[in-house]
Motif scaffolding. Sequence first.
Motif, PDB file in Angstrom:
ATOM      1  N   UNK A  18      96.996 103.134  72.656  1.00 42.75           N
ATOM      2  CA  UNK A  18      95.660 103.366  72.109  1.00 42.75           C
ATOM      3  C   UNK A  18      95.395 104.856  71.921  1.00 42.75           C
ATOM      4  N   UNK A  19      95.052 105.231  70.698  1.00 42.77           N
ATOM      5  CA  UNK A  19      94.672 106.606  70.388  1.00 42.77           C
ATOM      6  C   UNK A  19      93.679 106.591  69.240  1.00 42.77           C
ATOM      7  N   UNK A  20      92.765 107.561  69.257  1.00 39.13           N
ATOM      8  CA  UNK A  20      91.793 107.693  68.183  1.00 39.13           C
ATOM      9  C   UNK A  20      91.399 109.168  68.114  1.00 39.13           C
ATOM     10  N   UNK A  21      91.758 109.825  67.038  1.00 40.97           N
ATOM     11  CA  UNK A  21      91.538 111.264  66.918  1.00 40.97           C
ATOM     12  C   UNK A  21      90.059 111.626  66.907  1.00 40.97           C
ATOM     13  N   UNK A  22      89.229 110.824  66.239  1.00 45.39           N
ATOM     14  CA  UNK A  22      87.786 111.106  66.203  1.00 45.39           C
ATOM     15  C   UNK A  22      87.188 111.010  67.602  1.00 45.39           C
ATOM     16  N   UNK A  23      87.598 110.010  68.374  1.00 47.22           N
ATOM     17  CA  UNK A  23      87.119 109.875  69.754  1.00 47.22           C
ATOM     18  C   UNK A  23      87.591 111.064  70.584  1.00 47.22           C
ATOM     19  N   UNK A  24      88.847 111.434  70.419  1.00 46.09           N
ATOM     20  CA  UNK A  24      89.398 112.585  71.140  1.00 46.09           C
ATOM     21  C   UNK A  24      88.581 113.848  70.839  1.00 46.09           C
ATOM     22  N   UNK A  25      88.342 114.108  69.564  1.00 52.80           N
ATOM     23  CA  UNK A  25      87.613 115.310  69.169  1.00 52.80           C
ATOM     24  C   UNK A  25      86.195 115.315  69.726  1.00 52.80           C
ATOM     25  N   UNK A  26      85.509 114.176  69.672  1.00 49.19           N
ATOM     26  CA  UNK A  26      84.158 114.068  70.214  1.00 49.19           C
ATOM     27  C   UNK A  26      84.136 114.388  71.706  1.00 49.19           C
ATOM     28  N   UNK A  27      85.069 113.832  72.429  1.00 51.60           N
ATOM     29  CA  UNK A  27      85.122 114.048  73.881  1.00 51.60           C
ATOM     30  C   UNK A  27      85.475 115.492  74.227  1.00 51.60           C
ATOM     31  N   UNK A  28      86.437 116.073  73.516  1.00 54.54           N
ATOM     32  CA  UNK A  28      86.825 117.461  73.786  1.00 54.54           C
ATOM     33  C   UNK A  28      85.687 118.425  73.444  1.00 54.54           C
ATOM     34  N   UNK A  29      84.929 118.133  72.375  1.00 56.69           N
ATOM     35  CA  UNK A  29      83.764 118.959  72.020  1.00 56.69           C
ATOM     36  C   UNK A  29      82.740 118.969  73.155  1.00 56.69           C
ATOM     37  N   UNK A  30      82.749 117.906  73.966  1.00 53.21           N
ATOM     38  CA  UNK A  30      81.827 117.780  75.093  1.00 53.21           C
ATOM     39  C   UNK A  30      82.508 118.115  76.422  1.00 53.21           C
ATOM     40  N   UNK A  31      83.640 118.824  76.324  1.00 50.21           N
ATOM     41  CA  UNK A  31      84.365 119.337  77.500  1.00 50.21           C
ATOM     42  C   UNK A  31      84.781 118.246  78.491  1.00 50.21           C
ATOM     43  N   UNK A  32      85.202 117.112  77.971  1.00 55.13           N
ATOM     44  CA  UNK A  32      85.657 116.015  78.825  1.00 55.13           C
ATOM     45  C   UNK A  32      87.179 115.984  78.885  1.00 55.13           C
ATOM     46  N   UNK A  33      87.689 115.468  79.990  1.00 54.45           N
ATOM     47  CA  UNK A  33      89.130 115.257  80.138  1.00 54.45           C
ATOM     48  C   UNK A  33      89.468 113.967  79.404  1.00 54.45           C
ATOM     49  N   UNK A  34      90.477 114.027  78.542  1.00 61.63           N
ATOM     50  CA  UNK A  34      90.864 112.876  77.733  1.00 61.63           C
ATOM     51  C   UNK A  34      92.355 112.602  77.913  1.00 61.63           C
ATOM     52  N   UNK A  35      92.655 111.338  78.199  1.00 58.62           N
ATOM     53  CA  UNK A  35      94.040 110.870  78.253  1.00 58.62           C
ATOM     54  C   UNK A  35      94.102 109.638  77.365  1.00 58.62           C
ATOM     55  N   UNK A  36      95.032 109.620  76.437  1.00 59.88           N
ATOM     56  CA  UNK A  36      95.210 108.455  75.564  1.00 59.88           C
ATOM     57  C   UNK A  36      96.684 108.098  75.495  1.00 59.88           C
ATOM     58  N   UNK A  37      96.932 106.830  75.176  1.00 62.60           N
ATOM     59  CA  UNK A  37      98.297 106.331  74.981  1.00 62.60           C
ATOM     60  C   UNK A  37      99.148 106.484  76.240  1.00 62.60           C
ATOM     61  N   UNK A  38      98.529 106.276  77.402  1.00 61.50           N
ATOM     62  CA  UNK A  38      99.241 106.304  78.679  1.00 61.50           C
ATOM     63  C   UNK A  38      98.743 105.149  79.538  1.00 61.50           C
ATOM     64  N   UNK A  39      99.641 104.512  80.254  1.00 62.12           N
ATOM     65  CA  UNK A  39      99.257 103.434  81.175  1.00 62.12           C
ATOM     66  C   UNK A  39      98.924 104.034  82.539  1.00 62.12           C
TER      67      UNK A  39
END
Length: 135
Positions: free
Chosen positions: A105-126
Amino acid sequence: MNYPNRQEIKDILNRSKTIAVVGLSDKPDRTSYMVSKVMQDAGYKIIPVNPTVQTVLGEKAYSSLKEIKEHVDIVNVFRRSEQLFDVAEEFLQIDADVFWAQLGLENEAAYNLLKENNKIVIMNRCIKVEYAMTR
């Protein structure tokens, strides 16, 4: 997309206690159930987020992240990639530390939104695999 490295993931897992699991199924043969059971057995508190079930793994299920009143360390997402942006928007409305989308699971728009809000993001990992690798 730039995700935390293995050491950073180990640190996240070591300091985390509570995992809200979006899309957690009450069916034992589903990946979300199996992964969450392993994490629960490892000592994490699991909070199911699924509007179609009452309880999973002995824990009360919530219809949405916004219903959870306690602090959440990790939001672990088992939803299709195209649904990650909506989950990310809701994630930003609660006091959670890490947004974690499961393997595949990955979504670039979700990633960008979260990073803009200084959140830690992990995608495509179990989370279960990463937990096992840190032991």
